[in-house]
Design an enzyme around this catalytic site. Structure first.
Site, PDB file in Angstrom:
ATOM      1  N   ALA A 124       0.834  -1.197   0.000  1.00 24.23           N
ATOM      2  CA  ALA A 124       0.000   0.000   0.000  1.00 24.23           C
ATOM      3  C   ALA A 124       0.870   1.248   0.000  1.00 24.23           C
ATOM      4  O   ALA A 124       1.395   1.661   1.035  1.00 24.23           O
ATOM      5  CB  ALA A 124      -0.923  -0.014   1.217  1.00 24.23           C
ATOM      6  N   MET A 125       1.026   1.818  -1.192  1.00 19.71           N
ATOM      7  CA  MET A 125       1.739   3.085  -1.336  1.00 19.71           C
ATOM      8  C   MET A 125       0.731   4.200  -1.596  1.00 19.71           C
ATOM      9  O   MET A 125       0.739   5.235  -0.946  1.00 19.71           O
ATOM     10  CB  MET A 125       2.709   3.014  -2.529  1.00 19.71           C
ATOM     11  CG  MET A 125       3.788   1.979  -2.392  1.00 19.71           C
ATOM     12  SD  MET A 125       4.741   1.815  -3.930  1.00 19.71           S
ATOM     13  CE  MET A 125       3.925   0.464  -4.705  1.00 19.71           C
ATOM     14  N   THR A 126      -0.150   3.969  -2.590  1.00 25.87           N
ATOM     15  CA  THR A 126      -1.026   5.033  -3.095  1.00 25.87           C
ATOM     16  C   THR A 126      -2.068   5.481  -2.067  1.00 25.87           C
ATOM     17  O   THR A 126      -2.641   4.668  -1.350  1.00 25.87           O
ATOM     18  CB  THR A 126      -1.738   4.526  -4.373  1.00 25.87           C
ATOM     19  OG1 THR A 126      -0.738   4.029  -5.266  1.00 25.87           O
ATOM     20  CG2 THR A 126      -2.527   5.630  -5.055  1.00 25.87           C
ATOM     21  N   GLY A 129      -4.731  11.203  -2.104  1.00 24.25           N
ATOM     22  CA  GLY A 129      -4.113  12.462  -2.541  1.00 24.25           C
ATOM     23  C   GLY A 129      -2.718  12.323  -3.129  1.00 24.25           C
ATOM     24  O   GLY A 129      -2.106  13.329  -3.492  1.00 24.25           O
ATOM     25  N   GLU A 244       8.775  -5.042 -10.274  1.00 24.35           N
ATOM     26  CA  GLU A 244       7.326  -4.823 -10.440  1.00 24.35           C
ATOM     27  C   GLU A 244       7.029  -4.377 -11.879  1.00 24.35           C
ATOM     28  O   GLU A 244       6.102  -4.860 -12.520  1.00 24.35           O
ATOM     29  CB  GLU A 244       6.852  -3.761  -9.432  1.00 24.35           C
ATOM     30  CG  GLU A 244       5.409  -3.350  -9.648  1.00 24.35           C
ATOM     31  CD  GLU A 244       4.776  -2.620  -8.461  1.00 24.35           C
ATOM     32  OE1 GLU A 244       5.439  -2.433  -7.428  1.00 24.35           O
ATOM     33  OE2 GLU A 244       3.593  -2.264  -8.585  1.00 24.35           O
ATOM     34  N   ARG A 245       7.838  -3.453 -12.384  1.00 27.30           N
ATOM     35  CA  ARG A 245       7.594  -2.942 -13.748  1.00 27.30           C
ATOM     36  C   ARG A 245       7.866  -4.015 -14.800  1.00 27.30           C
ATOM     37  O   ARG A 245       7.171  -4.098 -15.817  1.00 27.30           O
ATOM     38  CB  ARG A 245       8.436  -1.689 -13.981  1.00 27.30           C
ATOM     39  CG  ARG A 245       7.841  -0.554 -13.189  1.00 27.30           C
ATOM     40  CD  ARG A 245       8.698   0.641 -12.989  1.00 27.30           C
ATOM     41  NE  ARG A 245       7.982   1.547 -12.095  1.00 27.30           N
ATOM     42  CZ  ARG A 245       8.527   2.525 -11.400  1.00 27.30           C
ATOM     43  NH1 ARG A 245       9.816   2.772 -11.492  1.00 27.30           N
ATOM     44  NH2 ARG A 245       7.788   3.270 -10.608  1.00 27.30           N
TER      45      ARG A 245
HETATM   46  C1  LIG Z   1      -6.327  -1.454 -10.611  1.00 26.69           C
HETATM   47  C2  LIG Z   1      -5.270  -0.719  -9.852  1.00 26.69           C
HETATM   48  C3  LIG Z   1      -4.472  -1.398  -8.946  1.00 26.69           C
HETATM   49  C4  LIG Z   1      -3.512  -0.712  -8.199  1.00 26.69           C
HETATM   50  N1  LIG Z   1      -2.782  -1.407  -7.256  1.00 26.69           N
HETATM   51  C5  LIG Z   1      -1.990  -0.697  -6.401  1.00 26.69           C
HETATM   52  C6  LIG Z   1      -1.366  -1.344  -5.293  1.00 26.69           C
HETATM   53  O1  LIG Z   1      -1.480  -2.571  -5.099  1.00 26.69           O
HETATM   54  N2  LIG Z   1      -0.639  -0.586  -4.433  1.00 26.69           N
HETATM   55  C7  LIG Z   1      -0.474   0.761  -4.614  1.00 26.69           C
HETATM   56  O2  LIG Z   1       0.182   1.370  -3.787  1.00 26.69           O
HETATM   57  N3  LIG Z   1      -1.047   1.388  -5.664  1.00 26.69           N
HETATM   58  C8  LIG Z   1      -1.805   0.706  -6.540  1.00 26.69           C
HETATM   59  N4  LIG Z   1      -2.414   1.353  -7.596  1.00 26.69           N
HETATM   60  C9  LIG Z   1      -2.228   2.781  -7.742  1.00 26.69           C
HETATM   61  C10 LIG Z   1      -1.390   3.183  -8.923  1.00 26.69           C
HETATM   62  O3  LIG Z   1      -0.057   2.804  -8.758  1.00 26.69           O
HETATM   63  C11 LIG Z   1      -1.590   4.683  -9.121  1.00 26.69           C
HETATM   64  O4  LIG Z   1      -2.923   4.875  -9.566  1.00 26.69           O
HETATM   65  C12 LIG Z   1      -0.608   5.290 -10.088  1.00 26.69           C
HETATM   66  O5  LIG Z   1       0.689   5.258  -9.557  1.00 26.69           O
HETATM   67  C13 LIG Z   1      -0.965   6.719 -10.461  1.00 26.69           C
HETATM   68  O6  LIG Z   1      -1.213   7.499  -9.330  1.00 26.69           O
HETATM   69  P1  LIG Z   1      -2.555   8.383  -9.252  1.00 26.69           P
HETATM   70  O7  LIG Z   1      -3.691   7.471  -9.547  1.00 26.69           O
HETATM   71  O8  LIG Z   1      -2.546   9.094  -7.976  1.00 26.69           O
HETATM   72  O9  LIG Z   1      -2.438   9.381 -10.448  1.00 26.69           O
HETATM   73  P2  LIG Z   1      -1.728  10.831 -10.409  1.00 26.69           P
HETATM   74  O10 LIG Z   1      -0.382  10.698  -9.808  1.00 26.69           O
HETATM   75  O11 LIG Z   1      -2.670  11.787  -9.813  1.00 26.69           O
HETATM   76  O12 LIG Z   1      -1.580  11.136 -11.939  1.00 26.69           O
HETATM   77  C14 LIG Z   1      -2.638  11.649 -12.769  1.00 26.69           C
HETATM   78  C15 LIG Z   1      -2.064  11.870 -14.166  1.00 26.69           C
HETATM   79  O13 LIG Z   1      -1.022  12.854 -14.084  1.00 26.69           O
HETATM   80  C16 LIG Z   1       0.163  12.330 -14.641  1.00 26.69           C
HETATM   81  N5  LIG Z   1       1.324  12.882 -13.909  1.00 26.69           N
HETATM   82  C17 LIG Z   1       1.519  12.925 -12.589  1.00 26.69           C
HETATM   83  N6  LIG Z   1       2.716  13.459 -12.305  1.00 26.69           N
HETATM   84  C18 LIG Z   1       3.286  13.771 -13.495  1.00 26.69           C
HETATM   85  C19 LIG Z   1       4.541  14.358 -13.891  1.00 26.69           C
HETATM   86  N7  LIG Z   1       5.464  14.691 -12.987  1.00 26.69           N
HETATM   87  N8  LIG Z   1       4.776  14.504 -15.213  1.00 26.69           N
HETATM   88  C20 LIG Z   1       3.868  14.143 -16.137  1.00 26.69           C
HETATM   89  N9  LIG Z   1       2.675  13.591 -15.829  1.00 26.69           N
HETATM   90  C21 LIG Z   1       2.388  13.400 -14.529  1.00 26.69           C
HETATM   91  C22 LIG Z   1       0.072  10.831 -14.454  1.00 26.69           C
HETATM   92  O14 LIG Z   1       0.924  10.125 -15.312  1.00 26.69           O
HETATM   93  C23 LIG Z   1      -1.405  10.619 -14.742  1.00 26.69           C
HETATM   94  O15 LIG Z   1      -1.604  10.547 -16.116  1.00 26.69           O
HETATM   95  C24 LIG Z   1      -3.329   0.681  -8.392  1.00 26.69           C
HETATM   96  C25 LIG Z   1      -4.111   1.352  -9.331  1.00 26.69           C
HETATM   97  C26 LIG Z   1      -5.077   0.687 -10.047  1.00 26.69           C
HETATM   98  C27 LIG Z   1      -5.919   1.461 -11.003  1.00 26.69           C
END
Ligand SMILES: Cc1cc2nc3c(=O)[nH]c(=O)nc-3n(C[C@H](O)[C@H](O)[C@H](O)COP(=O)(O)OP(=O)(O)OC[C@H]3O[C@@H](n4cnc5c(N)ncnc54)[C@H](O)[C@@H]3O)c2cc1C
Length: 381
Positions: A124-126, A129, A244-245
């Protein structure tokens, strides 16, 4: 073309795993998608048969298997369906944190149960906000005697409902400068007081995958559940995000291969204007283009896998593989649906589900925009 890292024993393992999936997963997958969850009984069967975390040291119940076995597992799970992604996450994304950064006591306590399937894990990272901007998370963990008191909220957590162990990224020093130096990783166990699960989130795809919100309200986590050292969490995450990637790239590559194969079969049996659809040159060219793209993706991902197995630093290559292959798979999904005509939009055709499932691969494990940011940094721009 067989990858150089695959030997005969991997092929034997693949055959055995596929047979297992033909019996235990393929017949039930649609039902799991409808019910919105993979049953724990399937996890237990995976564990009983040695398909969970086979890389774990024998000392902790694993098989000491190399990463090529993990690749085989990811590919075969993806062929069944993308909702099995949570198992891959448990195997090669979360459990490795315990093996790499855990104390001997933590490893003895948790690793054997990760291998057997008794414990399901999540990371759990995300937060609502903060996603891409990981250093900006606001979940805190304040030391209080022999415990940390955790407060905050996480979202989009894969395996969030099933998870018995959640590795939580939190700020043990909210005032650290730069902020990422204040992040630590805590292992939060299922019955921790103050830890609750929120909704199982309704998603566009991955319907059988349990993705959830997690809440921590004065959650009391034993100080002995700290992974590694305080303040090093961000560095541990950066290190482990490589694998992971790579796992996401492997799954997307496999999905693209499946979609092209489904489309080939479809256009060869569908007729229009007195011909098979596969006989129209425009259709042939589109399939030729897709086949070329998946061949390029396969060559590249296999190279990155080899380099990863050789212990090389693959930051640039894995970021390239992750963004390019997931975008390629999205293009393939759109073309593949189009070539299925109206049937492609019907749920009884597998391509419909594949089309829904693939876009998230460009979002999670670091968005593709973040991958390009990393590549640009590595290019010294
Ligand atoms: C089905 C699913 C499973 C997931 N599983 C996990 C999990 O197990 N654990 C976990 O921790 N997270 C998980 N996640 C979260 C996921 O890693 C995040 O949704 C992802 O990292 C993007 O973060 P955000 O949704 O906050 O988008 P934001 O960071 O708000 O980004 C919104 C948009 O802005 C762009 N953006 C942001 N910063 C920049 C920048 N500096 N330059 C250019 N563009 C930018 C992004 O690329 C994106 O297009 C999961 C997500 C989904 C949908």
């Amino acid at each position: 073309m067989t990858a150089r890292y695959l030997r005969e024993e991997h092929q034997i393992f693949r055959d055995a795993f596929r047979k297992f999936l033909e019996k235990e997963a393929y017949p039930y997958y649609d039902e799991w998608e409808r019910r919105g969850i993979i049953p724990r009984s399937f996890w237990a069967k995976m564990g009983e048969n040695g398909f969970l975390c086979p890389w774990v040291d024998e000392k902790y119940g694993g098989l000491n298997a190399d990463f090529a076995y993990s690749v085989v597992i990811h590919e075969e799970l993806e062929k069944v369906g993308s909702s099995l992604v949570g198992i891959g996450l448990h195997n090669d994304i979360v459990t490795p944190y315990i093996a790499s950064y855990g104390t001997e006591e933590q490893k003895q306590k948790w690793l054997p149960k990760c291998v057997s399937g008794e414990l399901i894990t999540a990371i759990a990272m995300t937060e609502p906000g903060a996603g891409s901007d990981l250093a900006n998370i606001s979940t805190t963990a304040v030391k209080d005697g022999d415990a940390y008191i955790v407060n905050g909220q996480k979202t989009f957590i894969t395996n969030g409902i099933h998870a018995d162990l959640v590795i939580v990224a939190c700020k043990t020093d909210p005032h650290a400068k730069p902020p990422h130096r204040g992040i630590s990783l805590l292992v939060v166990e299922r019955d921790t007081p103050g830890f609750t699960r929120g909704r199982k989130l309704e998603k566009v795809g991955l319907h059988a995958q349990d993705t959830a919100e997690l809440f921590f309200q004065d959650a009391k986590v034993p100080a002995s559940n700290l992974l590694g050292e305080e303040g090093k969490g961000f560095y541990y995450l950066m290190e482990k995000l490589q694998q992971e990637r790579l796992v996401v790239a492997i799954a997307a590559q496999t999905a693209a291969e499946v979609m092209v194969s489904l489309t080939k079969q479809y256009v060869k049996q569908r007729t229009a204007f007195g011909k098979r659809v596969s006989e129209f040159q425009t259709v042939q060219f589109r399939l030729a283009e897709m086949a070329t793209e998946i061949a390029l993706g396969r060559t590249f991902v296999d190279r990155v896998i080899e380099e990863h197995m050789a212990g090389k630093r693959i930051v640039t290559e894995v970021s390239m593989a992750k963004w390019w292959i997931t975008e390629m798979a999205k293009r393939v999904a759109a073309e593949a649906m189009q070539l299925h005509g109206g049937y492609g939009y019907m749920e009884e055709y597998e391509i419909a589900r594949r089309y829904r499932d693939i876009p998230v691969s460009a979002i999670y494990a670091g968005t593709n925009e973040m991958m390009k940011t990393i590549i640009a940094r590595e290019l010294d721009l």
